[in-house]
Scaffold this motif. Sequence first.
Motif, PDB file in Angstrom:
ATOM      1  N   ASP A  91      -6.176  13.715  -1.889  1.00 12.77           N
ATOM      2  CA  ASP A  91      -6.255  12.386  -1.261  1.00 12.77           C
ATOM      3  C   ASP A  91      -5.059  11.531  -1.660  1.00 12.77           C
ATOM      4  OD1 ASP A  91      -8.594  13.065  -0.057  1.00 12.77           O
ATOM      5  OD2 ASP A  91      -9.910  12.028  -1.503  1.00 12.77           O
ATOM      6  N   VAL A  92      -4.904  10.427  -0.985  1.00  9.12           N
ATOM      7  CA  VAL A  92      -3.820   9.486  -1.293  1.00  9.12           C
ATOM      8  C   VAL A  92      -4.446   8.168  -1.727  1.00  9.12           C
ATOM      9  CG1 VAL A  92      -1.855   8.188  -0.388  1.00  9.12           C
ATOM     10  CG2 VAL A  92      -2.237  10.547   0.357  1.00  9.12           C
ATOM     11  N   VAL A  93      -4.046   7.691  -2.887  1.00 10.18           N
ATOM     12  CA  VAL A  93      -4.526   6.414  -3.417  1.00 10.18           C
ATOM     13  C   VAL A  93      -3.490   5.346  -3.115  1.00 10.18           C
ATOM     14  CG1 VAL A  93      -5.165   5.125  -5.488  1.00 10.18           C
ATOM     15  CG2 VAL A  93      -5.853   7.527  -5.237  1.00 10.18           C
ATOM     16  N   GLU A  94      -3.961   4.248  -2.522  1.00 11.81           N
ATOM     17  CA  GLU A  94      -3.055   3.142  -2.200  1.00 11.81           C
ATOM     18  C   GLU A  94      -3.326   1.976  -3.141  1.00 11.81           C
ATOM     19  OE1 GLU A  94      -3.475   2.166   1.927  1.00 11.81           O
ATOM     20  OE2 GLU A  94      -2.357   3.940   2.604  1.00 11.81           O
ATOM     21  N   THR A  95      -2.246   1.490  -3.765  1.00  9.63           N
ATOM     22  CA  THR A  95      -2.352   0.360  -4.699  1.00  9.63           C
ATOM     23  C   THR A  95      -1.414  -0.733  -4.227  1.00  9.63           C
ATOM     24  OG1 THR A  95      -2.699   1.961  -6.487  1.00  9.63           O
ATOM     25  CG2 THR A  95      -2.216  -0.330  -7.116  1.00  9.63           C
ATOM     26  N   GLU A  96      -1.935  -1.962  -4.119  1.00  7.21           N
ATOM     27  CA  GLU A  96      -1.077  -3.046  -3.626  1.00  7.21           C
ATOM     28  C   GLU A  96      -0.006  -3.391  -4.647  1.00  7.21           C
ATOM     29  OE1 GLU A  96      -1.111  -7.671  -2.057  1.00  7.21           O
ATOM     30  OE2 GLU A  96      -3.025  -6.660  -2.429  1.00  7.21           O
ATOM     31  N   VAL A  97       1.246  -3.443  -4.170  1.00  8.55           N
ATOM     32  CA  VAL A  97       2.391  -3.777  -5.048  1.00  8.55           C
ATOM     33  C   VAL A  97       3.277  -4.825  -4.372  1.00  8.55           C
ATOM     34  CG1 VAL A  97       2.454  -1.570  -6.280  1.00  8.55           C
ATOM     35  CG2 VAL A  97       3.650  -1.790  -4.084  1.00  8.55           C
ATOM     36  N   THR A  98       2.662  -5.709  -3.604  1.00  6.70           N
ATOM     37  CA  THR A  98       3.442  -6.712  -2.867  1.00  6.70           C
ATOM     38  C   THR A  98       4.203  -7.613  -3.836  1.00  6.70           C
ATOM     39  OG1 THR A  98       1.692  -6.745  -1.195  1.00  6.70           O
ATOM     40  CG2 THR A  98       3.346  -8.494  -1.089  1.00  6.70           C
ATOM     41  N   PRO A  99       5.540  -7.666  -3.769  1.00  9.32           N
ATOM     42  CA  PRO A  99       6.305  -8.542  -4.661  1.00  9.32           C
ATOM     43  C   PRO A  99       5.998 -10.014  -4.377  1.00  9.32           C
ATOM     44  CG  PRO A  99       7.711  -6.866  -3.653  1.00  9.32           C
ATOM     45  CD  PRO A  99       6.408  -6.832  -2.932  1.00  9.32           C
ATOM     46  N   ARG A 100       6.235 -10.862  -5.409  1.00  9.25           N
ATOM     47  CA  ARG A 100       5.888 -12.277  -5.304  1.00  9.25           C
ATOM     48  C   ARG A 100       6.656 -12.968  -4.190  1.00  9.25           C
ATOM     49  NH1 ARG A 100       6.127 -15.434 -10.839  1.00  9.25           N
ATOM     50  NH2 ARG A 100       4.555 -13.823 -11.242  1.00  9.25           N
ATOM     51  N   ASN A 101       7.954 -12.698  -4.057  1.00  9.76           N
ATOM     52  CA  ASN A 101       8.789 -13.397  -3.058  1.00  9.76           C
ATOM     53  C   ASN A 101       8.996 -12.563  -1.789  1.00  9.76           C
ATOM     54  OD1 ASN A 101      10.366 -11.451  -4.239  1.00  9.76           O
ATOM     55  ND2 ASN A 101      12.252 -12.676  -4.202  1.00  9.76           N
ATOM     56  N   PHE A 102       8.050 -11.631  -1.538  1.00  7.31           N
ATOM     57  CA  PHE A 102       8.224 -10.730  -0.389  1.00  7.31           C
ATOM     58  C   PHE A 102       8.050 -11.467   0.947  1.00  7.31           C
ATOM     59  CE2 PHE A 102       7.006  -7.005   2.325  1.00  7.31           C
ATOM     60  CZ  PHE A 102       8.178  -6.295   2.136  1.00  7.31           C
ATOM     61  N   GLY A 103       7.357 -12.592   0.940  1.00  8.42           N
ATOM     62  CA  GLY A 103       7.134 -13.340   2.177  1.00  8.42           C
ATOM     63  C   GLY A 103       8.424 -13.818   2.813  1.00  8.42           C
ATOM     64  N   ARG A 104       9.363 -14.267   1.977  1.00  2.95           N
ATOM     65  CA  ARG A 104      10.655 -14.736   2.508  1.00  2.95           C
ATOM     66  C   ARG A 104      11.427 -13.590   3.149  1.00  2.95           C
ATOM     67  NH1 ARG A 104      15.439 -14.365   0.349  1.00  2.95           N
ATOM     68  NH2 ARG A 104      14.548 -13.779  -1.682  1.00  2.95           N
ATOM     69  N   ILE A 105      11.455 -12.442   2.471  1.00  3.46           N
ATOM     70  CA  ILE A 105      12.136 -11.259   3.015  1.00  3.46           C
ATOM     71  C   ILE A 105      11.454 -10.813   4.300  1.00  3.46           C
ATOM     72  CG2 ILE A 105      12.634  -8.811   2.604  1.00  3.46           C
ATOM     73  CD1 ILE A 105      12.890  -9.541  -0.369  1.00  3.46           C
ATOM     74  N   ALA A 106      10.125 -10.869   4.310  1.00  5.71           N
ATOM     75  CA  ALA A 106       9.371 -10.454   5.493  1.00  5.71           C
ATOM     76  C   ALA A 106       9.704 -11.332   6.687  1.00  5.71           C
ATOM     77  CB  ALA A 106       7.869 -10.513   5.195  1.00  5.71           C
ATOM     78  N   ALA A 107       9.800 -12.634   6.471  1.00  4.57           N
ATOM     79  CA  ALA A 107      10.099 -13.553   7.577  1.00  4.57           C
ATOM     80  C   ALA A 107      11.482 -13.282   8.154  1.00  4.57           C
ATOM     81  CB  ALA A 107       9.995 -14.990   7.077  1.00  4.57           C
TER      82      ALA A 107
END
Length: 360
Positions: A91-107
Amino acid sequence: MNTEFLEALRDLEKEKGITVDVLLEAIEAALLSAYKRNFGSLQNAKVHIDRETGDCKVYAQRNVVETMEDPRLEISLAEAQAVDPRYEIGDVVETEVTPRNFGRIAAQTAKQVVVQRIREAERNIIYEEFANREGDIINGVVQRIENKNVFIELGKTEAILTPSEQMPGETYHQGERIKAYIVEVKKTTKGPQIFVSRTHPGLLKRLFELEVPELQEGVVELKSVAREAGYRSKIAVYSRDENVDPVGACVGPKGMRVQTIVNELRGEKIDIIKWDADSSKYVASSLSPAKVVAVEIWEDEKVARVIVPDYQLSLAIGKEGQNARLAAKLTGWKIDIKSESQMAELYPDYQDLFDEEFVE
């Protein structure tokens, strides 16, 4: 990203025809590249945008194994089952690793992707529009001339008229409106390239179809076209209605229809020939404006010997053989033109050879 962003994507879907899912998948792929470039290129990762809220999250993906060797890519079965007992090896285990300032990069990334996809969609729309119009006429404005190539503006795109497709002696000026024939539409990374021609026989055919209602309606049929662009052309026409004169229909009242086409082609001379199922009559007509005395036909070889009065010989052949050459192109026959005196020298009793081959 938020619900307003999703609403904007839905508006784009209606306006540009690009589905929201396609845009979101493209944004997710671009965000994954941005994440690996900036935060963690050595681990397996996945970016997911919630289709309802617009929330963007990054997940590290690790395979469940019996014995862990690389903690960045793998997780032991015991550790995985501590999170959820249902996990098994493979199986594949998914763990959230969203960086703190990822929202700016995403936009920023989302904006770039959307703009790029809109541009691609618009290019595809233009390509599909003009790819379906190969063999048709465009009406555009000369935008600029570079290295003898003429660029013609067509609204959201432009067409290219290369030197080899330009009529001899024809000059073009910025802002001038001209018609051209679409020869080929190519899909390139910079958008569609539309190549047009002013010399193609198809241009003459389409101009007549635009000017002559009987051709549009199918009452008159354009059987064949032969053209030496800028100098002279011949077309062969046939009427399905015995009450309609095909030549007269193409000439138009007081010659207005054909004159409109002659003006568009900058004075190119046009001979309009009546097509005939009788090969001898058709060949004779094709040499217009020369008058023909008789035609001898060899059907199997597609060869015709045409006899003309002595004073019509040069007219039948034309300047530098142009009239005879166009007649041969028009009919598909090899035409040998002889004057009456030439025939009399070769065959003193030549008139007896023709019997019913005489052309009135």
